[in-house]
Enzyme design. Structure first.
Site, PDB file in Angstrom:
ATOM      1  N   GLU A  57     -16.928  -5.358 -13.710  1.00 45.67           N
ATOM      2  CA  GLU A  57     -16.685  -4.260 -14.632  1.00 45.67           C
ATOM      3  C   GLU A  57     -15.841  -4.803 -15.771  1.00 45.67           C
ATOM      4  OE1 GLU A  57     -14.482   0.093 -14.593  1.00 45.67           O
ATOM      5  OE2 GLU A  57     -15.379  -0.681 -12.747  1.00 45.67           O
ATOM      6  N   LYS A  90     -19.077   2.541 -16.307  1.00 45.47           N
ATOM      7  CA  LYS A  90     -18.925   1.144 -15.892  1.00 45.47           C
ATOM      8  C   LYS A  90     -18.805   1.003 -14.375  1.00 45.47           C
ATOM      9  CE  LYS A  90     -15.287   0.400 -18.528  1.00 45.47           C
ATOM     10  NZ  LYS A  90     -15.265   1.580 -19.399  1.00 45.47           N
ATOM     11  N   THR A  91     -17.939   1.803 -13.769  1.00 46.21           N
ATOM     12  CA  THR A  91     -17.698   1.657 -12.332  1.00 46.21           C
ATOM     13  C   THR A  91     -18.959   1.964 -11.533  1.00 46.21           C
ATOM     14  OG1 THR A  91     -15.346   2.152 -12.538  1.00 46.21           O
ATOM     15  CG2 THR A  91     -16.337   2.487 -10.379  1.00 46.21           C
TER      16      THR A  91
END
Length: 457
Positions: free
Chosen positions: A171, A127-128
């Site tokens: 995110e 995600k990051t």
């Protein structure tokens, strides 16, 4: 669409006064800045002063250090970080006075309704990095996005930015079903695996959560999903999807893939046409998928392929994602946030593809429940390293009621070393590091300090 029921939308309006408990946090400080920019009167508190707190003060936000019942004076509603519980004096005072208390995810959900495009990037892993890549692309396109990342992006010198464009990029975490408070117009799902088993009952429960997240997308929006991830595709079966992947049949594909010392070069082919040509500065097959996801999100929002190329040419990774810390005795020292077996697999496979001698992995398991639930998987993946150094488990939000230890992992991994303390791990590395080694400090806790101790010495 079925969102978690919340009344916070009625409070997010110019002139309203909000108190943010834990205002200096990684997602709370940008929240404060966004609310301030929307015309709300923002105040808050935090345990300590910090650069984030000082930045907010310069904007005119009143912030108290410490948590006292009187801090909420004048507030019409309170938003708290996840680290602040019901026994906090501010929360207790708000409850006693009938002042509504909301979670930060609820506030972000209300805010994203103010934007034409809400790109919400979810998944068990990646995600990051993918949110960071997407930010680079939209910045290259001069879209001036508002951004919330769960880590530090060097280009921003922080984990967020407040833009004036019509797009917000967030995110989006599944833990405690937080992302079900969101209002995505583009939902990106990278992968779905068993994790956070202190909250979810198992993989099927996690699949249901991701499906509910995807179902939040309105008819005119897009659901972008990894076609090569069976769990994700099963979870979203029957929905209208825009897929990305490396195999035939995906709407957005990586083609003509070649490697340069572990770093990929490939064409992004969307709807049968070459959309962009990428030469990534970050290594590993997992980053091919991350870049494809970011490119697919850009494509469905009609961002030019040239911006995808330019944005990712300048992407060298997010903070704590294979981040170079320095070197010691001829060994390169990197840090990575990997804390799930699949993340370890991607990291160690990528590391072994690079031009180093030994790959030494200093691993700090994150939470007792995750370590126990995925024990055999951790053992299997850690064996990929040439040498494993295990520190004690990072408890995070938990207490060790299970009776598990990193020593249990060490006993199953031949040649591994158990160093309970971080200082002890750094001392051991000083003894064994040699030229040509790649030393990785790995985990979601404070294991990064091992590399910092090593480099400083």
């Amino acid at each position: 669409m079925t969102h978690i029921d919340t009344k916070i939308q009625h409070y997010i309006a110019p002139g309203r006064r909000v108190h943010l408990a834990g205002i200096g946090g990684v997602s709370m400080s940008p929240l404060a800045e966004v609310l301030h920019g929307m015309g709300l009167a923002v105040q808050g508190s935090d345990q300590t002063d910090s650069p984030a707190v000082e930045h907010l003060r310069r904007l005119g936000v009143s912030i108290h250090v410490g948590h006292e019942a009187g801090d909420i004076e004048g507030a019409e509603f309170v938003v708290r970080t996840a680290a602040i519980h019901d026994d906090n004096p501010e929360i207790a005072a708000a409850r006693a006075r009938g002042i509504p208390v909301f979670e930060r995810a609820e506030a972000w959900g209300a805010i994203m309704q103010q934007y034409e495009n809400a790109v919400c990037i979810a998944g068990t892993h990646g995600k990051t990095t993918t949110t960071s890549m997407t930010t680079h692309i939209f910045m290259a396109a001069k879209a001036d996005p508002t951004v919330m990342i769960g880590g530090t992006l060097p280009m921003l010198h922080s984990g967020y930015r407040v833009g004036k464009g019509d797009t917000i990029i967030l995110e989006s975490c599944e833990y405690c079903n937080s992302f079900l408070h969101f209002f995505p117009t583009v939902a990106v799902i990278l992968n779905v695996e068993a994790d956070h088993l202190d909250f979810f009952s198992g993989l099927e429960d996690i699949k249901r959560s991701f499906r509910r997240f995807a179902e939040l997308v309105p008819p005119e929006g897009r659901i972008v999903v990894n076609a090569d991830d069976p769990n994700a595709m099963e979870a979203l079966a029957g929905l209208s999807l825009f897929t990305f992947g490396c195999h035939e049949g995906a709407d957005c594909q990586a083609k003509n893939l070649i490697w340069h010392h572990g770093r990929p070069e490939f064409d992004v082919v969307a709807d049968g046409e070459v959309y962009a040509h990428l030469c990534l500065r970050v290594a590993g097959m997992h980053n091919v998928y991350n870049a494809l996801a970011a490119a697919a999100a850009a494509y469905v929002l009609k961002i030019p392929g040239k911006a995808v190329q330019q944005g990712l040419e300048g992407f060298f990774g997010a903070g704590r994602r294979f981040e170079l810390k320095g070197q010691y005795n001829g060994a390169k020292v990197y840090d990575d946030y990997a804390h799930h077996p699949s993340e370890l697999h991607a990291l160690l496979e990528m590391a072994k593809s690079l031009d180093y001698g030994r790959v030494i992995c200093v691993f700090q398991p994150h939470t007792y429940t995750r370590t126990k639930a995925l024990f055999d998987d951790f053992v299997r993946e850690l064996k990929l390293a040439d040498l494993v150094v295990l520190t004690d488990i990072y408890a995070a939000r938990e207490k060790n009621t299970i009776g598990i230890s990193s020593r249990d992992l060490a006993e199953q991994i031949p040649g591994s070393l158990y160093c309970p303390s971080l200082a002890g791990a750094a001392a051991k590395l000083r003894e064994i590091a040699q030229g040509g080694d790649l030393i990785l400090t790995v985990g979601a806790g404070d294991v990064f300090t091992v590399g910092e101790m090593l480099v400083k010495s």
